[in-house]
Design an enzyme around this catalytic site. Structure first.
Site, PDB file in Angstrom:
ATOM      1  CE  LYS A  39      -4.322  -0.112   3.124  1.00  0.00           C
ATOM      2  NZ  LYS A  39      -4.597  -0.081   1.617  1.00  0.00           N
ATOM      3  CE1 TYR A  81      -1.385   1.532   4.647  1.00  0.00           C
ATOM      4  CE2 TYR A  81      -1.158  -0.426   6.286  1.00  0.00           C
ATOM      5  CZ  TYR A  81      -0.979   0.003   4.815  1.00  0.00           C
ATOM      6  OH  TYR A  81      -0.817  -0.376   3.603  1.00  0.00           O
TER       7      TYR A  81
END
Ligand code: NAP
Length: 246
Positions: free
Chosen positions: A159, A155
């Site tokens: 990002k 993740y």
């Protein structure tokens, strides 16, 4: 800070942060494309709510990992509403685990939706916005894309990648009047964060100087600002909305 008559495509707009962004643009009489992948009825509800607020909206089912589907969504937005003024790349998933336990498919899926999905959508709107000589792309990154987080290597990489994508596209598209910015939310109360254990939530809270979790509306306000003429000299930036976490 008006965004009247703008056409706005928001990915993952049927729930959480995307939904509040969709409603905020709808309240400003924008034309909103409410993208979803699974839950059609919640997307229908968002469209109804936008119409009640005086805006216009359609639902659009598309998987952002599918470039062709993204291109068709953009074509539909353009043929329905005549222009595409704002793209909000909001769709996101988590598949958290420590790297020694994380499956390769969990890494690939998160990168595919969170990062490649935003690239697919940006590629799809770029030509349209270049012809218009105006446009706004807003990428929903995360505070953890800046500071890192154990158990979220997939993740966080996605990002942080979104921040790189934002900065590169701002340099590529600026001459054509297209601004590209990111928002890095902190801990925002949605179904994504509801799934966390209470002790994890308590640990996050201790790191927030304003001593509260954020609301999806806080991110919607930031998106409205970045899309508005009030932000006309802002591009390639990351707007932190995190209660002071970093
Ligand atoms: P959420 O309620 O789970 O929303 C995620 C959205 O993404 C849903 O609408 C989901 O659609 C959609 N989606 C998932 N896979 C998709 C795909 N392949 N194609 C199209 N759409 C897809 O979570 P949220 O908290 O509002 O998160 C929104 C964004 O903010 C995410 O990018 C997230 O990483 C980011 N963010 C959230 C926080 C936080 O604290 N909540 C903090 C920082 C950043 P379905 O419902 O149909 O599956």
């Amino acid at each position: 800070m008006k965004n009247n008559n703008q056409t706005v495509i928001i990915t993952g707009a049927n729930s959480g942060i995307g939904k509040k962004i969709a409603l905020a643009f709808g309240a400003q009489k924008a034309n909103v494309v409410v993208n979803y992948i699974v839950d059609e009825s919640s997307a229908d509800d968002v469209v109804t709510a936008i119409k009640d607020l005086g805006g216009n909206a359609i639902t659009y089912h598309a998987d952002v990992t599918d470039l062709e589907a993204c291109q068709t969504m953009v074509k539909t937005a353009q043929s329905t509403f005549d222009s595409v003024d704002v793209l909000v790349n909001n769709s996101g998933i988590t598949r958290d685990n420590l790297i020694i336990r994380m499956k390769e498919t969990d890494f690939d899926q998160v990168i595919d939706v969170n990062l490649k999905g935003a690239w697919n959508m940006s590629k799809s709107v770029a030509r349209v916005m270049m012809k218009q000589k105006r446009g706004n792309i807003i990428n929903i990154s995360s505070v953890v894309g800046i500071i890192g987080n154990p158990g979220q290597s997939n993740y966080v990489a996605s990002k942080a990648g979104l921040i790189g994508l934002t900065k590169s596209l701002s340099k590529e598209l600026g001459l054509r009047g297209i601004r590209v910015n990111a928002i890095a939310p902190g801990f925002i109360q949605t179904k994504m964060t509801d799934a966390l254990d209470d002790d994890v939530k308590a640990a996050y809270l201790q790191q927030i100087p304003l001593n509260a979790f954020g609301k999806a509306e806080d991110i919607a306000h930031a998106a409205l600002f970045l899309a508005s003429p009030k932000a006309s000299y802002i591009t390639g930036q990351v707007l932190n909305v995190n209660g002071g976490m970093i």
